[in-house]
Design an enzyme around this catalytic site. Sequence first.
Site, PDB file in Angstrom:
ATOM      1  N   LEU A  96     -28.085  34.615 -39.194  1.00 16.60           N
ATOM      2  CA  LEU A  96     -28.114  32.929 -39.898  1.00 16.60           C
ATOM      3  C   LEU A  96     -28.011  32.004 -39.001  1.00 16.60           C
ATOM      4  O   LEU A  96     -27.858  31.039 -38.169  1.00 16.60           O
ATOM      5  CB  LEU A  96     -27.953  32.675 -41.699  1.00 16.60           C
ATOM      6  CG  LEU A  96     -29.367  34.106 -42.538  1.00 16.60           C
ATOM      7  CD1 LEU A  96     -28.171  33.654 -43.278  1.00 16.60           C
ATOM      8  CD2 LEU A  96     -30.343  33.609 -42.251  1.00 16.60           C
ATOM      9  N   TYR A  97     -26.200  31.974 -38.666  1.00 16.38           N
ATOM     10  CA  TYR A  97     -25.486  30.820 -37.899  1.00 16.38           C
ATOM     11  C   TYR A  97     -26.132  31.319 -36.203  1.00 16.38           C
ATOM     12  O   TYR A  97     -26.131  30.582 -35.672  1.00 16.38           O
ATOM     13  CB  TYR A  97     -24.565  31.973 -37.799  1.00 16.38           C
ATOM     14  CG  TYR A  97     -23.336  30.818 -36.670  1.00 16.38           C
ATOM     15  CD1 TYR A  97     -23.017  30.144 -37.082  1.00 16.38           C
ATOM     16  CD2 TYR A  97     -23.356  31.550 -35.524  1.00 16.38           C
ATOM     17  CE1 TYR A  97     -22.268  28.691 -36.089  1.00 16.38           C
ATOM     18  CE2 TYR A  97     -22.251  31.107 -34.412  1.00 16.38           C
ATOM     19  CZ  TYR A  97     -22.012  29.796 -34.783  1.00 16.38           C
ATOM     20  OH  TYR A  97     -20.526  29.075 -33.803  1.00 16.38           O
ATOM     21  N   CYS A  98     -26.493  32.723 -35.401  1.00 15.05           N
ATOM     22  CA  CYS A  98     -27.477  32.707 -34.406  1.00 15.05           C
ATOM     23  C   CYS A  98     -28.885  31.717 -34.939  1.00 15.05           C
ATOM     24  O   CYS A  98     -28.931  31.046 -33.751  1.00 15.05           O
ATOM     25  CB  CYS A  98     -27.253  34.204 -34.074  1.00 15.05           C
ATOM     26  SG  CYS A  98     -25.975  35.248 -33.508  1.00 15.05           S
ATOM     27  N   THR A 102     -29.709  29.810 -36.311  1.00 12.50           N
ATOM     28  CA  THR A 102     -29.013  27.719 -36.523  1.00 12.50           C
ATOM     29  C   THR A 102     -28.524  27.452 -34.938  1.00 12.50           C
ATOM     30  O   THR A 102     -29.316  26.093 -35.194  1.00 12.50           O
ATOM     31  CB  THR A 102     -28.176  27.553 -37.511  1.00 12.50           C
ATOM     32  OG1 THR A 102     -27.126  28.115 -37.518  1.00 12.50           O
ATOM     33  CG2 THR A 102     -28.592  27.942 -39.230  1.00 12.50           C
ATOM     34  N   LYS A 103     -28.076  28.471 -34.173  1.00 14.32           N
ATOM     35  CA  LYS A 103     -27.268  27.949 -33.585  1.00 14.32           C
ATOM     36  C   LYS A 103     -28.308  27.642 -32.311  1.00 14.32           C
ATOM     37  O   LYS A 103     -28.834  27.139 -31.799  1.00 14.32           O
ATOM     38  CB  LYS A 103     -26.112  28.759 -33.141  1.00 14.32           C
ATOM     39  CG  LYS A 103     -25.001  27.993 -33.563  1.00 14.32           C
ATOM     40  CD  LYS A 103     -24.507  26.616 -33.652  1.00 14.32           C
ATOM     41  CE  LYS A 103     -23.753  26.362 -34.291  1.00 14.32           C
ATOM     42  NZ  LYS A 103     -23.007  24.636 -34.528  1.00 14.32           N
TER      43      LYS A 103
END
Length: 114
Positions: free
Chosen positions: A16-18, A20-21
């Site tokens: 999820l972090y990847c 969104t970035k």
Amino acid sequence: NIASDAAVSGNYGCALYCATKGAVVAFTRALALDLAPSVRVNCVCPADVDTPLLARQLADANGGYTLADVAAAYPLQRIAAAGEIAHVICSLAAPANSFMTGSVVTVDGGLTAG
């Protein structure tokens, strides 16, 4: 805009972090097209930076990995200082770089070069 090295090459355990970035990178490129020629839009993608957030992550790891372990993953064998990232941001905003828009600049000690 500020994204992360995770936007250009994924990381284990943080899909999820990847994502969104990666969305910040896509947003940067689209906005650069929409706002040209009046406004320039670029994105900086730093890797690990010596900040309180990294210190908390290391503490939460309970010795599972150390700052030396993190640094060893980088070709430059260290992590970034916050000022190094700030320097790149200021450079992008400078009039001398007035032909840059829609660019994605990794500041990652060579991590994504390989």
